[in-house]
Design a protein around this motif. Structure first.
Motif, PDB file in Angstrom:
ATOM      1  N   ASP A 156      35.840   3.741  11.888  1.00 40.63           N
ATOM      2  CA  ASP A 156      35.073   4.172  11.117  1.00 40.63           C
ATOM      3  C   ASP A 156      35.934   4.597   9.675  1.00 40.63           C
ATOM      4  O   ASP A 156      36.350   5.659   9.656  1.00 40.63           O
ATOM      5  N   ASP A 157      35.920   3.458   8.848  1.00 37.67           N
ATOM      6  CA  ASP A 157      36.763   3.740   7.766  1.00 37.67           C
ATOM      7  C   ASP A 157      35.966   3.843   6.417  1.00 37.67           C
ATOM      8  O   ASP A 157      36.285   3.895   5.171  1.00 37.67           O
ATOM      9  N   GLY A 158      34.644   3.621   6.485  1.00 37.43           N
ATOM     10  CA  GLY A 158      33.853   4.189   5.342  1.00 37.43           C
ATOM     11  C   GLY A 158      33.470   2.607   4.729  1.00 37.43           C
ATOM     12  O   GLY A 158      32.774   2.551   3.651  1.00 37.43           O
ATOM     13  N   THR A 159      33.806   1.354   5.233  1.00 37.00           N
ATOM     14  CA  THR A 159      33.623   0.163   4.406  1.00 37.00           C
ATOM     15  C   THR A 159      32.183  -0.459   4.880  1.00 37.00           C
ATOM     16  O   THR A 159      31.697  -1.189   4.148  1.00 37.00           O
TER      17      THR A 159
ATOM     18  N   GLN B  53      26.133   2.226  10.180  1.00 37.31           N
ATOM     19  CA  GLN B  53      27.062   1.050  10.809  1.00 37.31           C
ATOM     20  C   GLN B  53      28.418   1.572  10.790  1.00 37.31           C
ATOM     21  O   GLN B  53      28.906   2.271  10.127  1.00 37.31           O
ATOM     22  N   VAL B  54      29.252   0.704  11.581  1.00 38.81           N
ATOM     23  CA  VAL B  54      30.542   1.010  11.907  1.00 38.81           C
ATOM     24  C   VAL B  54      31.167  -0.499  11.806  1.00 38.81           C
ATOM     25  O   VAL B  54      30.451  -1.397  12.453  1.00 38.81           O
ATOM     26  N   LYS B  55      32.388  -0.488  11.500  1.00 38.38           N
ATOM     27  CA  LYS B  55      33.075  -1.821  11.599  1.00 38.38           C
ATOM     28  C   LYS B  55      33.554  -1.926  13.043  1.00 38.38           C
ATOM     29  O   LYS B  55      34.146  -1.216  13.624  1.00 38.38           O
ATOM     30  N   GLU B  56      33.300  -3.200  13.672  1.00 36.18           N
ATOM     31  CA  GLU B  56      33.779  -3.578  14.742  1.00 36.18           C
ATOM     32  C   GLU B  56      34.859  -4.574  14.973  1.00 36.18           C
ATOM     33  O   GLU B  56      34.676  -5.485  14.134  1.00 36.18           O
TER      34      GLU B  56
END
Length: 81
Positions: free
Chosen positions: A44-47, A52-55
């Motif tokens: 969860d870095d805000g990108t 949505q969240v980065k996997e």
């Protein structure tokens, strides 16, 4: 017979623990130190867009170790009525 039951029970417990181990969300992709092949980590870095969240996944083995791939996936929060 009790030895066989104990072995089956310990196998089931280890499978259950392994399946829940990948559910953690971290704040930065740089904090992933030892990514294993097939492992998935949520970052969860805000990108990613809202909701949505980065996997980050350990995609394949290379000469230098495990190659990573990243994609945005839907964020799954607690279910509400």
């Amino acid at each position: 017979m009790s030895l066989r039951r104990a072995a089956c029970l310990s196998l089931l417990i280890s499978i259950a623990l392994a399946s829940t181990a990948g559910a953690a969300t971290i704040g930065r992709e740089q904090d992933i130190v030892d990514l294993k092949l097939g492992q998935r980590v949520l970052v969860d870095d805000g990108t990613c867009p809202a909701g949505q969240v980065k996997e980050v996944r350990g995609a394949k083995m290379t000469d230098k170790g495990v190659a990573r791939t990243a994609s945005c996936v839907p964020r799954h929060g607690p279910k509400t009525k």
